[in-house]
Design an enzyme around this catalytic site. Structure first.
Site, mmCIF file in Angstrom:
data_model
loop_
_atom_site.group_PDB
_atom_site.id
_atom_site.type_symbol
_atom_site.label_atom_id
_atom_site.label_comp_id
_atom_site.label_asym_id
_atom_site.label_seq_id
_atom_site.Cartn_x
_atom_site.Cartn_y
_atom_site.Cartn_z
ATOM 1 N N GLN A 1 -5.075 1.631 6.471
ATOM 2 C CA GLN A 1 -6.241 2.323 5.921
ATOM 3 C C GLN A 1 -7.496 1.962 6.708
ATOM 4 O OE1 GLN A 1 -6.365 4.499 2.995
ATOM 5 N NE2 GLN A 1 -8.356 4.914 3.918
ATOM 6 N N ARG B 1 -5.310 8.967 8.099
ATOM 7 C CA ARG B 1 -4.153 8.098 7.907
ATOM 8 C C ARG B 1 -2.989 8.611 8.758
ATOM 9 N NH1 ARG B 1 -3.670 5.067 3.352
ATOM 10 N NH2 ARG B 1 -1.885 4.220 4.474
ATOM 11 N N ASP C 1 -13.859 0.661 -3.759
ATOM 12 C CA ASP C 1 -12.444 0.806 -4.105
ATOM 13 C C ASP C 1 -12.324 0.553 -5.612
ATOM 14 O OD1 ASP C 1 -9.678 0.993 -4.003
ATOM 15 O OD2 ASP C 1 -9.364 -0.952 -3.017
ATOM 16 N N ARG D 1 5.410 -1.660 1.649
ATOM 17 C CA ARG D 1 4.292 -1.773 0.693
ATOM 18 C C ARG D 1 4.776 -2.690 -0.414
ATOM 19 N NH1 ARG D 1 0.247 2.645 -1.881
ATOM 20 N NH2 ARG D 1 -0.607 2.293 0.182
ATOM 21 N N HIS E 1 -4.717 -4.101 3.859
ATOM 22 C CA HIS E 1 -4.302 -2.698 4.008
ATOM 23 C C HIS E 1 -4.794 -2.199 5.372
ATOM 24 C CE1 HIS E 1 -2.839 1.120 2.992
ATOM 25 N NE2 HIS E 1 -3.689 1.506 2.072
ATOM 26 N N CYS F 1 -10.861 4.518 -0.108
ATOM 27 C CA CYS F 1 -9.490 4.686 0.397
ATOM 28 C C CYS F 1 -8.680 5.649 -0.472
ATOM 29 C CB CYS F 1 -8.797 3.333 0.458
ATOM 30 S SG CYS F 1 -8.770 2.480 -1.137
HETATM 31 N N1 NVA Z 1 -6.954 -1.771 -3.576
HETATM 32 C C1 NVA Z 1 -6.093 -0.671 -3.917
HETATM 33 C C2 NVA Z 1 -5.855 0.192 -2.712
HETATM 34 C C3 NVA Z 1 -4.972 1.371 -2.957
HETATM 35 C C4 NVA Z 1 -4.723 2.182 -1.729
HETATM 36 C C5 NVA Z 1 -4.790 -1.202 -4.463
HETATM 37 O O1 NVA Z 1 -4.241 -2.157 -3.906
HETATM 38 O O2 NVA Z 1 -4.316 -0.682 -5.473
HETATM 39 N N1 CP Z 2 -5.126 4.859 0.335
HETATM 40 C C1 CP Z 2 -3.804 4.743 0.087
HETATM 41 O O1 CP Z 2 -3.124 3.896 0.640
HETATM 42 O O2 CP Z 2 -3.317 5.673 -0.778
HETATM 43 P P1 CP Z 2 -1.865 5.684 -1.439
HETATM 44 O O3 CP Z 2 -1.801 4.542 -2.404
HETATM 45 O O4 CP Z 2 -1.803 7.020 -2.111
HETATM 46 O O5 CP Z 2 -0.825 5.542 -0.363
#
Ligand code: NVA
Ligand code: CP
Length: 319
Positions: free
Chosen positions: A147, A307, A239, A117, A144, A279
């Protein structure tokens, strides 16, 4: 479900592959992973032990926070018979400047798979290029896919089909929009989004999706007006307005997105049996009202649960 011989062929095709984006997977490969996720979910609920990854180890590099991704990968790996190691960027030498290449080459000598990540998507690509074990994108600024895979599993479970449905995405043209759009374009799902000026999805991702959509017979509409996007939608998705890494833009984003809240008035334009999806994590009162996200159409915790099953399917298939 695919016929057994076809499923076997797909299983052989997936072994050893990276999972960096749905863009690299064909519609039948995505469907295979969703079907496998549903089967692994059934096995788990029936108490059947399934441990194809006994003795295997997964490294999990995190440069950003996580609740769902971290816990579902760790628990998923345990359920499949293996173990997972949490590698926070700050605790490994990468945080002090060791290159991604050296990190990838080193970790490949110990591990059977790596998830990452990170911020720039090029970090994911570089890690995958240098690693000799499969790499999974656990979120980048671009996409992502884990997800999105879990979300299409959720939609299939709730609606009984995917092809021909309409998914409406309201809000920021971010990683989540990109992965849902690419997934829709491969799976024959009509995708419509509405974002304010300056927050549209990446043009290259839109072009890719439109090319796939021509093959699958779906449509990709990138719009400005949330009402137009949501009209007749089977799924309404949103989101956060400020993703991880964009926190300092929170105030200006609140202004830009003020007409993009998914609320009781807006969802009236969706189909009466629409699903609300997010998400998570969510900001109630910003991108969505409490009434919608905690209301009867919301399937947010099914998405979160899936997930686990979807990522177990990915790991079982590629590792
Ligand atoms: N768009 C959000 C998704 C989090 C799971 C982010 O990147 O923070
Ligand atoms: N939706 C998602 O990826 O959640 P987290 O940021 O908690 O892993």
């Amino acid at each position: 479900m695919q016929p057994a011989a076809k499923a076997e062929e797909l299983a052989a095709r997936l072994k050893g592959r990276d999972f960096l984006g749905l863009v690299d997977y064909s519609s039948e490969e995505i469907r295979y992973l969703i079907d496998l996720a549903i089967e692994l979910k059934r096995k788990l609920k029936a108490g059947e032990v399934y441990q194809p990854l006994k003795g295997k180890s997964l490294g999990m590099i995190f440069e950003k926070s996580s609740t769902r991704t971290r816990v579902s990968f760790e628990v998923g790996m345990y359920q499949l018979g293996g173990q997972a190691l949490f590698l926070s960027r700050n605790d490994i030498q990468m945080g002090r400047g060791e290159t991604i290449r050296d990190t990838a080459m080193t970790l490949s000598r110990y591990l059977d798979g790596i998830i990452i990540r990170t911020f720039g998507h090029r970090n994911v690509v570089e890690l995958a290029r240098s690693a000799t074990v499969p790499v999974i994108n656990a979120l980048s600024d671009q996409s992502h896919p884990c997800q999105a895979l879990a979300d299409y599993q959720t939609i299939l479970e709730k609606k009984g089909r995917l092809e021909g449905l309409k998914v409406a995405y309201i809000g920021d043209g971010n990683n989540m929009l990109h992965s849902l759009m690419i997934g829709a374009s491969k799976l024959g799902i009509h995708f419509a989004s509405a974002s304010p000026e300056g927050y549209e999805p990446d043009a290259e991702q839109v072009k890719l999706a439109r090319d796939f959509a021509r093959e699958s017979g779906s449509r990709i509409d990138i719009l400005r007006d949330p009402r137009e996007a949501i009209e007749g939608a089977d799924v309404v998705y949103t989101d956060v307005w400020a993703s991880m890494g964009f926190e300092e833009e929170q105030k200006e984003r609140e202004r830009a997105f003020q007409n993009y809240q998914v609320n009781e008035q807006l969802v009236q334009y969706a189909k009466p049996d629409f699903l609300f999806m997010h998400c998570l994590p969510a900001h109630r009162g910003e991108e969505v009202t409490e009434g919608v996200i905690d209301g009867p159409h919301s399937v947010i915790f099914d998405e979160a649960e899936n997930r686990l099953h979807a990522q177990k399917a990915i790991m079982a298939a590629i590792m």
